[in-house]
Design a protein around this motif. Structure first.
Motif, PDB file in Angstrom:
ATOM      1  N   VAL A 126       0.834  -1.211   0.000  1.00 18.84           N
ATOM      2  CA  VAL A 126       0.000   0.000   0.000  1.00 18.84           C
ATOM      3  C   VAL A 126       0.867   1.258   0.000  1.00 18.84           C
ATOM      4  CG1 VAL A 126      -1.760   1.297   1.262  1.00 18.84           C
ATOM      5  CG2 VAL A 126      -1.891  -1.196   1.138  1.00 18.84           C
ATOM      6  N   HIS A 128      -2.391  -1.874   7.060  1.00 16.26           N
ATOM      7  CA  HIS A 128      -3.334  -0.819   6.692  1.00 16.26           C
ATOM      8  C   HIS A 128      -4.736  -1.387   6.835  1.00 16.26           C
ATOM      9  CE1 HIS A 128      -0.384   1.992   5.040  1.00 16.26           C
ATOM     10  NE2 HIS A 128       0.286   0.909   4.675  1.00 16.26           N
ATOM     11  N   GLU A 165      -8.242  -1.063   5.829  1.00 18.99           N
ATOM     12  CA  GLU A 165      -9.023  -0.433   4.775  1.00 18.99           C
ATOM     13  C   GLU A 165     -10.290  -1.242   4.589  1.00 18.99           C
ATOM     14  OE1 GLU A 165      -8.623  -0.040   0.026  1.00 18.99           O
ATOM     15  OE2 GLU A 165      -6.834   0.462   1.179  1.00 18.99           O
ATOM     16  N   GLU A 166     -11.403  -0.572   4.724  1.00 16.59           N
ATOM     17  CA  GLU A 166     -12.670  -1.268   4.551  1.00 16.59           C
ATOM     18  C   GLU A 166     -12.980  -1.294   3.070  1.00 16.59           C
ATOM     19  OE1 GLU A 166     -17.197  -0.479   5.840  1.00 16.59           O
ATOM     20  OE2 GLU A 166     -15.717  -0.196   7.411  1.00 16.59           O
ATOM     21  N   ARG A 167     -13.072  -2.458   2.566  1.00 17.57           N
ATOM     22  CA  ARG A 167     -13.381  -2.604   1.146  1.00 17.57           C
ATOM     23  C   ARG A 167     -14.835  -3.018   1.011  1.00 17.57           C
ATOM     24  NH1 ARG A 167      -8.160  -4.899  -1.940  1.00 17.57           N
ATOM     25  NH2 ARG A 167      -6.627  -3.716  -0.783  1.00 17.57           N
ATOM     26  N   THR A 168     -15.583  -2.187   0.381  1.00 15.94           N
ATOM     27  CA  THR A 168     -16.997  -2.485   0.177  1.00 15.94           C
ATOM     28  C   THR A 168     -17.315  -2.454  -1.296  1.00 15.94           C
ATOM     29  OG1 THR A 168     -17.592  -0.164   0.418  1.00 15.94           O
ATOM     30  CG2 THR A 168     -17.660  -1.508   2.416  1.00 15.94           C
ATOM     31  N   ASP A 169     -18.267  -3.252  -1.647  1.00 18.24           N
ATOM     32  CA  ASP A 169     -18.708  -3.312  -3.025  1.00 18.24           C
ATOM     33  C   ASP A 169     -19.812  -2.266  -3.194  1.00 18.24           C
ATOM     34  OD1 ASP A 169     -19.714  -3.947  -5.526  1.00 18.24           O
ATOM     35  OD2 ASP A 169     -19.498  -6.113  -5.214  1.00 18.24           O
TER      36      ASP A 169
END
Length: 170
Positions: free
Chosen positions: A138, A150, A152-156
């Motif tokens: 990153v 890190h 990091e919220e990964r949302t679709d």
């Protein structure tokens, strides 16, 4: 280039030559990175045996390579013990298996043979240490010096409307 003139050895069938030979090693390009042999010239044990069917060449030496680590790009030092054997038939004909590519006109190309042998002994990845963590994908920081993660919220984005409905009900 280091070469050995076999005519000077004057070996007959059944004879053997054992000696130490200084071999000049060339830098390597591996994975787009340059690795330097230190020192550039290494002492090697060379044995030439002449059985009745051809000539057997044996080469032993230790090489040390300096270059970048595959994971973190810091300086890596790799010690490579080398032991190799080649055979040249007296009458090889068209059979490539009975011919050494390092022998031409009774001269043995020791530098090319040493280079190829070192290349075959190299590990898949040259590392500064076995547990090297590499670089952060990153931010690019060295994870050996600064271990971190890190969050990091990964949302679709396709689920955004459902999330909004879920938050309204709560």
């Amino acid at each position: 280039m280091t070469a050995l003139d076999l005519r000077k050895l004057k070996l007959r069938s059944g004879d053997q030559y054992r000696g130490e030979q200084e071999i000049e090693l060339e830098p390597f390009e591996l994975g787009g990175q340059r690795y330097l042999p230190v020192p550039g010239t290494v002492p090697a044990e060379l044995t030439v045996t002449r059985p009745s069917t051809g000539t057997v060449f044996e080469l032993r030496f230790d090489a040390r390579l300096h270059g970048p680590c595959f994971r973190c790009l810091e300086d890596a030092v790799l010690d490579v013990p080398v032991s190799a054997r080649e055979y040249q038939a007296a009458n090889p004909g068209d059979d490539e298996e009975l011919r050494s590519i390092y022998l031409a006109e009774e001269k043995l190309d020791l530098s090319a043979w040493a280079r190829d042998t070192v290349a075959l002994e190299l590990p898949e990845k040259i590392l500064c240490r076995p547990d090297c963590a590499g670089l952060c994908p990153v931010c690019g920081k060295d994870l050996n010096a600064e271990p971190h993660e890190h969050v990091e919220e990964r949302t679709d984005p396709r689920w955004a409307k459902l999330r909004e409905l879920q938050q309204k009900e709560a």
